[in-house]
Scaffold this motif. Structure first.
Motif, PDB file in Angstrom:
ATOM      1  N   LEU A  32      40.714  10.710 -49.335  1.00 12.42           N
ATOM      2  CA  LEU A  32      39.333  10.715 -48.862  1.00 12.42           C
ATOM      3  C   LEU A  32      39.180   9.984 -47.538  1.00 12.42           C
ATOM      4  O   LEU A  32      38.481  10.442 -46.643  1.00 12.42           O
ATOM      5  CB  LEU A  32      38.403  10.104 -49.919  1.00 12.42           C
ATOM      6  CG  LEU A  32      38.219  10.934 -51.191  1.00 12.42           C
ATOM      7  CD1 LEU A  32      37.416  10.150 -52.209  1.00 12.42           C
ATOM      8  CD2 LEU A  32      37.548  12.259 -50.885  1.00 12.42           C
ATOM      9  N   LEU A  33      39.836   8.828 -47.408  1.00 12.21           N
ATOM     10  CA  LEU A  33      39.708   8.054 -46.176  1.00 12.21           C
ATOM     11  C   LEU A  33      40.387   8.738 -45.002  1.00 12.21           C
ATOM     12  O   LEU A  33      39.918   8.656 -43.876  1.00 12.21           O
ATOM     13  CB  LEU A  33      40.272   6.646 -46.371  1.00 12.21           C
ATOM     14  CG  LEU A  33      39.429   5.739 -47.253  1.00 12.21           C
ATOM     15  CD1 LEU A  33      40.155   4.423 -47.491  1.00 12.21           C
ATOM     16  CD2 LEU A  33      38.066   5.488 -46.652  1.00 12.21           C
ATOM     17  N   SER A  34      41.485   9.435 -45.264  1.00  5.57           N
ATOM     18  CA  SER A  34      42.151  10.117 -44.145  1.00  5.57           C
ATOM     19  C   SER A  34      41.304  11.266 -43.622  1.00  5.57           C
ATOM     20  O   SER A  34      41.412  11.638 -42.473  1.00  5.57           O
ATOM     21  CB  SER A  34      43.533  10.620 -44.566  1.00  5.57           C
ATOM     22  OG  SER A  34      43.397  11.612 -45.572  1.00  5.57           O
ATOM     23  N   GLY A  35      40.418  11.801 -44.451  1.00  2.00           N
ATOM     24  CA  GLY A  35      39.518  12.859 -44.006  1.00  2.00           C
ATOM     25  C   GLY A  35      38.329  12.344 -43.223  1.00  2.00           C
ATOM     26  O   GLY A  35      37.604  13.118 -42.614  1.00  2.00           O
ATOM     27  N   CYS A  36      38.110  11.022 -43.217  1.00  4.52           N
ATOM     28  CA  CYS A  36      36.955  10.440 -42.526  1.00  4.52           C
ATOM     29  C   CYS A  36      37.155  10.353 -41.028  1.00  4.52           C
ATOM     30  O   CYS A  36      36.194  10.229 -40.287  1.00  4.52           O
ATOM     31  CB  CYS A  36      36.676   9.038 -43.066  1.00  4.52           C
ATOM     32  SG  CYS A  36      36.091   9.032 -44.755  1.00  4.52           S
ATOM     33  N   ASN A  37      38.383  10.377 -40.577  1.00  2.00           N
ATOM     34  CA  ASN A  37      38.650  10.186 -39.158  1.00  2.00           C
ATOM     35  C   ASN A  37      38.520  11.518 -38.426  1.00  2.00           C
ATOM     36  O   ASN A  37      39.364  12.390 -38.555  1.00  2.00           O
ATOM     37  CB  ASN A  37      40.048   9.598 -38.968  1.00  2.00           C
ATOM     38  CG  ASN A  37      40.307   9.248 -37.531  1.00  2.00           C
ATOM     39  OD1 ASN A  37      39.443   9.397 -36.680  1.00  2.00           O
ATOM     40  ND2 ASN A  37      41.505   8.780 -37.249  1.00  2.00           N
ATOM     41  N   ASP A  38      37.465  11.664 -37.651  1.00  2.00           N
ATOM     42  CA  ASP A  38      37.299  12.887 -36.884  1.00  2.00           C
ATOM     43  C   ASP A  38      37.621  12.666 -35.404  1.00  2.00           C
ATOM     44  O   ASP A  38      37.322  13.499 -34.567  1.00  2.00           O
ATOM     45  CB  ASP A  38      35.891  13.457 -37.049  1.00  2.00           C
ATOM     46  CG  ASP A  38      34.819  12.489 -36.579  1.00  2.00           C
ATOM     47  OD1 ASP A  38      35.155  11.357 -36.201  1.00  2.00           O
ATOM     48  OD2 ASP A  38      33.634  12.868 -36.593  1.00  2.00           O
ATOM     49  N   ASP A  39      38.252  11.553 -35.093  1.00  2.00           N
ATOM     50  CA  ASP A  39      38.628  11.238 -33.719  1.00  2.00           C
ATOM     51  C   ASP A  39      39.935  11.960 -33.403  1.00  2.00           C
ATOM     52  O   ASP A  39      40.990  11.618 -33.924  1.00  2.00           O
ATOM     53  CB  ASP A  39      38.799   9.730 -33.546  1.00  2.00           C
ATOM     54  CG  ASP A  39      39.194   9.356 -32.124  1.00  2.00           C
ATOM     55  OD1 ASP A  39      39.108  10.216 -31.234  1.00  2.00           O
ATOM     56  OD2 ASP A  39      39.570   8.197 -31.913  1.00  2.00           O
ATOM     57  N   THR A  40      39.877  12.950 -32.567  1.00  2.00           N
ATOM     58  CA  THR A  40      41.072  13.710 -32.216  1.00  2.00           C
ATOM     59  C   THR A  40      41.601  13.324 -30.837  1.00  2.00           C
ATOM     60  O   THR A  40      42.466  13.993 -30.304  1.00  2.00           O
ATOM     61  CB  THR A  40      40.755  15.217 -32.240  1.00  2.00           C
ATOM     62  OG1 THR A  40      39.673  15.463 -31.335  1.00  2.00           O
ATOM     63  CG2 THR A  40      40.393  15.680 -33.641  1.00  2.00           C
ATOM     64  N   SER A  41      41.080  12.244 -30.262  1.00  2.00           N
ATOM     65  CA  SER A  41      41.495  11.869 -28.915  1.00  2.00           C
ATOM     66  C   SER A  41      42.869  11.216 -28.885  1.00  2.00           C
ATOM     67  O   SER A  41      43.500  11.157 -27.849  1.00  2.00           O
ATOM     68  CB  SER A  41      40.462  10.937 -28.283  1.00  2.00           C
ATOM     69  OG  SER A  41      40.360   9.747 -29.036  1.00  2.00           O
ATOM     70  N   VAL A  42      43.345  10.713 -30.025  1.00  3.33           N
ATOM     71  CA  VAL A  42      44.650  10.071 -30.084  1.00  3.33           C
ATOM     72  C   VAL A  42      45.435  10.733 -31.208  1.00  3.33           C
ATOM     73  O   VAL A  42      44.936  10.894 -32.309  1.00  3.33           O
ATOM     74  CB  VAL A  42      44.517   8.563 -30.361  1.00  3.33           C
ATOM     75  CG1 VAL A  42      45.883   7.918 -30.467  1.00  3.33           C
ATOM     76  CG2 VAL A  42      43.698   7.887 -29.285  1.00  3.33           C
ATOM     77  N   SER A  43      46.653  11.111 -30.928  1.00  4.88           N
ATOM     78  CA  SER A  43      47.498  11.699 -31.959  1.00  4.88           C
ATOM     79  C   SER A  43      48.920  11.190 -31.791  1.00  4.88           C
ATOM     80  O   SER A  43      49.261  10.566 -30.779  1.00  4.88           O
ATOM     81  CB  SER A  43      47.454  13.225 -31.878  1.00  4.88           C
ATOM     82  OG  SER A  43      47.918  13.656 -30.621  1.00  4.88           O
ATOM     83  N   LEU A  44      49.750  11.457 -32.784  1.00  7.00           N
ATOM     84  CA  LEU A  44      51.143  11.017 -32.724  1.00  7.00           C
ATOM     85  C   LEU A  44      51.810  11.606 -31.494  1.00  7.00           C
ATOM     86  O   LEU A  44      51.598  12.759 -31.150  1.00  7.00           O
ATOM     87  CB  LEU A  44      51.889  11.455 -33.980  1.00  7.00           C
ATOM     88  CG  LEU A  44      51.484  10.748 -35.260  1.00  7.00           C
ATOM     89  CD1 LEU A  44      52.213  11.360 -36.441  1.00  7.00           C
ATOM     90  CD2 LEU A  44      51.800   9.267 -35.173  1.00  7.00           C
ATOM     91  N   GLY A  45      52.605  10.812 -30.844  1.00 13.26           N
ATOM     92  CA  GLY A  45      53.311  11.267 -29.664  1.00 13.26           C
ATOM     93  C   GLY A  45      52.600  10.939 -28.358  1.00 13.26           C
ATOM     94  O   GLY A  45      53.187  11.052 -27.295  1.00 13.26           O
ATOM     95  N   ASP A  46      51.305  10.561 -28.433  1.00  8.84           N
ATOM     96  CA  ASP A  46      50.588  10.179 -27.219  1.00  8.84           C
ATOM     97  C   ASP A  46      51.169   8.888 -26.670  1.00  8.84           C
ATOM     98  O   ASP A  46      51.652   8.033 -27.418  1.00  8.84           O
ATOM     99  CB  ASP A  46      49.095   9.957 -27.508  1.00  8.84           C
ATOM    100  CG  ASP A  46      48.352  11.252 -27.764  1.00  8.84           C
ATOM    101  OD1 ASP A  46      48.950  12.326 -27.566  1.00  8.84           O
ATOM    102  OD2 ASP A  46      47.181  11.179 -28.166  1.00  8.84           O
ATOM    103  N   THR A  47      51.127   8.729 -25.365  1.00 11.84           N
ATOM    104  CA  THR A  47      51.600   7.477 -24.775  1.00 11.84           C
ATOM    105  C   THR A  47      50.604   6.369 -25.085  1.00 11.84           C
ATOM    106  O   THR A  47      49.391   6.608 -25.185  1.00 11.84           O
ATOM    107  CB  THR A  47      51.753   7.603 -23.248  1.00 11.84           C
ATOM    108  OG1 THR A  47      50.497   7.990 -22.700  1.00 11.84           O
ATOM    109  CG2 THR A  47      52.814   8.621 -22.893  1.00 11.84           C
TER     110      THR A  47
END
Length: 155
Positions: A32-47
């Motif tokens: 449930l908590l992992s579904g709360c994050n709608d911030d797509t500005s940072v993802s794995l692999g970003d510097t």
């Protein structure tokens, strides 16, 4: 089962049913908590952005073999800046004195500056503590759990 037997071996009393409910509740909360994050500005692999730098004291002598650094650390002040205690002014004076002795002094704060019990903090809704804490001019400060006494909107 391994986790359950490990918990039991350390003296935790838990039935299999209770353990199963605990594990299911934990898994459900994670989903449930992992579904709360709608911030797509940072993802794995970003510097990772470079943190801003702050200089302390004079420039280091690059030819020196050693460098002395002094740390002054405070925590859990809980708004004790009143006229009787004068903790904040005593702490600030200790920092000023330390800087005079050793210019490479870092002044750090471990949080919990606020406390909802003082009259000044109640009447000012935390603003008095904010001003007093900022006047100490910490080099680095982290947030403690009591620093949310006024709610998240105070930050």
């Amino acid at each position: 089962m391994l986790l359950l037997s490990t918990l039991i071996s350390y003296g935790f009393s838990m039935t299999r049913t209770r353990f199963t409910l605990l594990a299911l509740g934990s898994a459900l909360s994670t989903i449930l908590l992992s579904g709360c994050n709608d911030d797509t500005s940072v993802s794995l692999g970003d510097t990772i952005p470079v943190a801003p730098t702050k200089s302390h004291g004079p420039a280091c002598d690059t030819s020196a073999d050693t460098q002395t650094i002094r740390f002054i650390h405070v925590a859990d002040l809980h708004g004790h800046f009143g006229y009787r205690e004068q903790f904040y002014s005593k702490i600030k004076q200790a920092h000023v004195n330390a800087l005079a002795e050793e210019p490479y002094t870092l002044f750090t704060n471990g949080g919990d500056d606020y406390e909802k019990g003082t009259v000044a903090e109640q009447l000012s809704e935390g603003y008095a503590t904010l001003e007093a804490t900022q006047a100490l001019e910490f080099d680095y400060r982290v947030i403690g759990n009591h620093d949310f006494a006024g709610g998240l909107s105070s930050y």
